[in-house]
Design an enzyme around this catalytic site. Structure first.
Site, PDB file in Angstrom:
ATOM      1  N   HIS A  20      -1.684   9.136 158.665  1.00  0.00           N
ATOM      2  CA  HIS A  20      -2.641   9.517 159.722  1.00  0.00           C
ATOM      3  C   HIS A  20      -3.282   8.265 160.308  1.00  0.00           C
ATOM      4  CE1 HIS A  20      -2.592  13.692 158.165  1.00  0.00           C
ATOM      5  NE2 HIS A  20      -2.972  14.001 159.389  1.00  0.00           N
ATOM      6  N   LYS A  79      -9.234   8.704 160.439  1.00  0.00           N
ATOM      7  CA  LYS A  79      -9.305   9.943 159.641  1.00  0.00           C
ATOM      8  C   LYS A  79     -10.211   9.742 158.430  1.00  0.00           C
ATOM      9  CE  LYS A  79      -6.632  13.729 157.754  1.00  0.00           C
ATOM     10  NZ  LYS A  79      -7.441  14.743 158.424  1.00  0.00           N
TER      11      LYS A  79
END
Ligand SMILES: NC(=O)c1ccc[n+]([C@@H]2O[C@H](COP(=O)([O-])OP(=O)(O)OC[C@H]3O[C@@H](n4cnc5c(N)ncnc54)[C@H](O)[C@@H]3O)[C@@H](O)[C@H]2O)c1
Length: 253
Positions: free
Chosen positions: A139, A143
């Protein structure tokens, strides 16, 4: 169908974009902070004649919002995450009000199909012990959580299905892996919107099941589908109930 958008942040705006591409009407956009919203609070007036309210707010507001919406006799889609320890309370609220509610930590239809494929993959591989299994998720660097909620769900599915594994290891491995551990690794960097891979690996070959999100559109599309599904229904449901019904019927929605 008419929806009220509760929480006019990144996801609320995405839901609005999806609704505008379809026949779905927007009754109102409710947010205490966003200046472009139509109302600041949930009330009889602000929800108006919406059939379903779609909530993408924050963990602390999901249950109070559900309570207000249910008392007004409307159905809810809860996209907000992080309130799941209060699931029993949420169910009671909905059952007492005689309304309907559907929730998911990930409304992407693609991810929910991917979960099913991972489950089936694990079941098949149980017959062939020469295949080992591990998972990796990537990610973007902003995040906050690691591993992702989606990766945790993948880990739960694999642990439940695979005869060869009995615990998940999500931390950094600074030692040799124990054979019965399922290694689920998380990488953060750049702008990656979300990639989850499950590997089934033998000496001869690798099978990789991979889901790559391109943007937030998948979540919003799934939430709008869930709004159509919950319209007029009574009871407390998760996205698994919706997926099961659709896949069992082979229906298109
Ligand atoms: N289920 C899924 O598929 C999925 C996908 C993406 C994000 N999410 C979750 O959705 C939530 C929102 O994500 P986001 O990226 O849109 O966040 P965001 O911060 O961009 O937007 C949240 C908005 O909710 C508003 N808000 C706060 N309290 C409110 C209340 N009581 N009533 C109405 N509005 C209120 C805030 O002012 C803000 O504008 C998070 O919990 C996130 O984890 C779920």
């Amino acid at each position: 169908m008419k929806i009220a958008i509760i929480g006019y942040g990144k996801m609320g705006r995405e839901v609005e974009n999806i609704a505008r591409e379809t026949e779905i009407e927007i009754a109102s956009r409710i947010d205490p902070v966003a200046e472009e919203a139509d109302f600041k609070e949930i009330s009889k007036e602000s929800i108006g004649d919406a059939d379903v309210c779609i909530d993408f707010t924050q963990p602390e507001t999901a249950i109070p919002n559900l309570e207000k919406i249910s008392e007004l006799g409307k159905n809810t889609v809860i996209g907000t995450t992080g309130w799941y320890e209060q699931e029993k309370k949420a169910r009671k609220i909905v059952e007492k009000a005689g309304t309907g509610c559907i929730y998911a930590s990930n409304f992407s239809i693609g991810v929910n199909l991917f979960f099913r494929m991972v489950k089936e993959g694990a079941r098949l591989l149980n017959c062939f012990p020469e295949y080992d299994c591990f998972a990796v998720e990537q990610h973007h660097k902003r995040k906050k959580d690691s591993p992702s909620g989606t990766a945790k769900s993948i880990g739960d599915i694999l642990l439940k299905e695979l005869d060869s594994k009995d615990k998940i290891e999500t931390g950094r491995l600074d030692r040799q892996i124990d054979e019965r551990e399922l290694h689920l690794a998380s990488v953060r960097g750049g702008h990656v919107p979300g990639t989850h891979s499950v590997f089934f690996d033998s000496e001869a070959d690798t099978i990789e099941l991979k889901h790559t999100a391109r943007n937030r559109k998948g979540f919003a599309t799934g939430a709008v589908k869930a709004a159509e599904w919950i319209k007029g229904k009574k009871g407390f449901f998760s996205i698994d109930d919706m997926m099961k019904e659709i896949l069992d019927k082979g229906a298109k929605i």
